[in-house]
Design a protein around this motif. Structure first.
Motif, PDB file in Angstrom:
ATOM      1  N   LEU A  47       0.811  -1.224   0.000  1.00  0.00           N
ATOM      2  CA  LEU A  47       0.000   0.000   0.000  1.00  0.00           C
ATOM      3  C   LEU A  47       0.839   1.265   0.000  1.00  0.00           C
ATOM      4  O   LEU A  47       0.395   2.309  -0.473  1.00  0.00           O
ATOM      5  CB  LEU A  47      -0.958   0.001   1.199  1.00  0.00           C
ATOM      6  CG  LEU A  47      -2.064  -1.048   1.154  1.00  0.00           C
ATOM      7  CD1 LEU A  47      -2.836  -1.063   2.471  1.00  0.00           C
ATOM      8  CD2 LEU A  47      -3.005  -0.799  -0.020  1.00  0.00           C
ATOM      9  N   THR A  48       2.037   1.175   0.518  1.00  0.00           N
ATOM     10  CA  THR A  48       2.889   2.367   0.587  1.00  0.00           C
ATOM     11  C   THR A  48       3.969   2.393  -0.494  1.00  0.00           C
ATOM     12  O   THR A  48       4.688   3.386  -0.600  1.00  0.00           O
ATOM     13  CB  THR A  48       3.555   2.477   1.968  1.00  0.00           C
ATOM     14  OG1 THR A  48       4.344   1.312   2.212  1.00  0.00           O
ATOM     15  CG2 THR A  48       2.533   2.648   3.068  1.00  0.00           C
ATOM     16  N   ALA A  49       4.072   1.348  -1.298  1.00  0.00           N
ATOM     17  CA  ALA A  49       5.157   1.242  -2.269  1.00  0.00           C
ATOM     18  C   ALA A  49       4.985   2.167  -3.469  1.00  0.00           C
ATOM     19  O   ALA A  49       5.948   2.742  -3.950  1.00  0.00           O
ATOM     20  CB  ALA A  49       5.288  -0.197  -2.762  1.00  0.00           C
ATOM     21  N   GLY A  50       3.789   2.307  -3.945  1.00  0.00           N
ATOM     22  CA  GLY A  50       3.580   3.073  -5.166  1.00  0.00           C
ATOM     23  C   GLY A  50       3.253   4.522  -4.894  1.00  0.00           C
ATOM     24  O   GLY A  50       3.064   4.942  -3.753  1.00  0.00           O
TER      25      GLY A  50
ATOM     26  N   PRO B 215      -2.140   8.229  -5.856  1.00  0.00           N
ATOM     27  CA  PRO B 215      -2.822   8.857  -6.994  1.00  0.00           C
ATOM     28  C   PRO B 215      -3.420  10.203  -6.589  1.00  0.00           C
ATOM     29  O   PRO B 215      -3.888  10.375  -5.465  1.00  0.00           O
ATOM     30  CB  PRO B 215      -3.922   7.854  -7.356  1.00  0.00           C
ATOM     31  CG  PRO B 215      -4.107   7.021  -6.141  1.00  0.00           C
ATOM     32  CD  PRO B 215      -2.810   7.026  -5.400  1.00  0.00           C
ATOM     33  N   ALA B 216      -3.393  11.128  -7.507  1.00  0.00           N
ATOM     34  CA  ALA B 216      -3.980  12.444  -7.261  1.00  0.00           C
ATOM     35  C   ALA B 216      -5.494  12.360  -7.432  1.00  0.00           C
ATOM     36  O   ALA B 216      -5.997  11.631  -8.288  1.00  0.00           O
ATOM     37  CB  ALA B 216      -3.400  13.457  -8.233  1.00  0.00           C
TER      38      ALA B 216
END
Length: 81
Positions: free
Chosen positions: A52-55, A58-59
């Motif tokens: 969940l924190t790797a990518g 998104p805006a």
């Protein structure tokens, strides 16, 4: 610590034991020494947190906040009527 309590704390505070209440950390570590089920669940939660924190985050679409506020105001007006 009972395994059910460990699971509840894991769900509530996440997979980083350092973020758990200090009073619960030692008991959780002791349970992890004895319980493969607790270790497996902790590893699963750690892997999920890493994904969940790797990518990149998104805006939000442009104007989304304004649309939410407008809808909230409309809903508030209809409930007061």
């Amino acid at each position: 610590m009972a395994i059910d309590k460990f699971y509840a704390l894991l769900d509530q505070h996440g997979p980083n034991l350092e973020e758990w209440p200090a009073a619960e950390q030692d008991a959780a570590r002791e349970l992890l020494k004895m319980s493969s089920a607790a270790r497996d669940r902790l590893k699963e939660e750690q892997a999920l947190a890493a994904l969940l924190t790797a990518g990149p985050t998104p805006a939000a679409p442009k104007g989304l906040a304004q649309k939410i506020v407008k809808k909230a105001r409309e809903t508030s007006k209809t409930r007061k009527s």
